[in-house]
Design an enzyme around this catalytic site. Sequence first.
Site, mmCIF file in Angstrom:
data_model
loop_
_atom_site.group_PDB
_atom_site.id
_atom_site.type_symbol
_atom_site.label_atom_id
_atom_site.label_comp_id
_atom_site.label_asym_id
_atom_site.label_seq_id
_atom_site.Cartn_x
_atom_site.Cartn_y
_atom_site.Cartn_z
ATOM 1 C CD1 TRP A 136 -37.978 14.420 -7.154
ATOM 2 C CD2 TRP A 136 -36.699 15.737 -5.880
ATOM 3 N NE1 TRP A 136 -36.708 13.898 -7.148
ATOM 4 C CE2 TRP A 136 -35.910 14.683 -6.370
ATOM 5 C CE3 TRP A 136 -36.107 16.698 -5.049
ATOM 6 C CZ2 TRP A 136 -34.556 14.570 -6.068
ATOM 7 C CZ3 TRP A 136 -34.767 16.579 -4.747
ATOM 8 C CH2 TRP A 136 -34.002 15.526 -5.251
ATOM 9 C CG HIS A 137 -37.115 18.567 -1.668
ATOM 10 N ND1 HIS A 137 -37.298 19.394 -2.753
ATOM 11 C CD2 HIS A 137 -35.785 18.616 -1.380
ATOM 12 C CE1 HIS A 137 -36.138 19.929 -3.091
ATOM 13 N NE2 HIS A 137 -35.202 19.467 -2.291
ATOM 14 N N GLY A 138 -40.507 15.450 -0.724
ATOM 15 C CA GLY A 138 -41.185 14.590 0.229
ATOM 16 C C GLY A 138 -42.691 14.583 0.028
#
Length: 351
Positions: free
Chosen positions: A282-284
Amino acid sequence: TFFLIVSILFNFLVGGRIAKLDPINSTEVKQRQAKIWLLTGVTINLILLAYFKYANFFIENVNYALGFEWSLGKIILPIGISFYTFTQIAFLADAYSKGVKEYRFAHYGLFVTYFPHLIAGPVLHHAQMMPQFRNPANYRFKGENFSAGLCIFAIGLFKKIVLADGIRPYADAVFNAAEMGQQPDTVEAWFGALSYTFQLYFDFSGYTDMALGISLMFNIKLPINFNSPYKALNIQDFWRRWHMTLSRFLRDYIYIPLGGNKKSSFRTYTNLLATFVIGGFWHGAGWTFLFWGFLHGIALIIHRLWSNLGFKMWTWIAWFITFNFVNIAWVFFRAREWEDAVKVLGSMFSL
């Protein structure tokens, strides 16, 4: 803006349909229908998020693995898509499991587009915000809230502009050199990793403080998102202190639906690992983010095993191990490519 409006309209209609079916108090047939609406809404939200944020990542890896030359062109990532997508998924899930209802489109639109949190969080829930938006007293100027909010905003601005941006060049010097093929020495690598560890905290915490401060100036209280995470004495404690609203989201909407700790020990460990791999992704869109999530999942499994054995350690040793694990894992979070992380970590441990 167009995509945000379409997203809000779609989720408002799906949430309204789920609420109308009233799955908590209705027949089994209506419960199944509500579940279909929920799965449809969540799936479409995730497909859109995957397209804008992860499509090129998947295409690049397919091309690398199979020798293809596929391309989707340049995909422009809508600002804040991760936060307002998660916020709306939580709304749909709460409509199904907790009976949350919202019949006024203007109120729902305000809830999703409330500007202080859109860029960097915190992740909001309908039940936290709507009672505040509906309270007429919150639409009157309150000097004490304005002054307190201004103070919190100033603290966040100081964290971001003075501390985070002041530390950034030291971290960038090491990681940018690694990107260019240079190998830092051991002292430089540790200095760069520690610099990024504190830069990231002051950056993210500063943005959150600014969001809380601006919101309080409008008499709206956002949930606290950080609680001295680098004081944590174990990795579970760290995630109770770092990006607290995201931690609760991952627990409530991924870990628990997967089964949480209600089944076998193996299933519990699998659920933990899956939750944090998803959280990392989700962060990248990158293998470094996936591996960062994987590392934290493994650390939580080790912590749980250690706790089940009943072992304890001195407080300062527990803090030292936790902080250094977090610091080392951040190297993968910061590095642009896998090879860059390997260079920095190799120098840190003189490999």
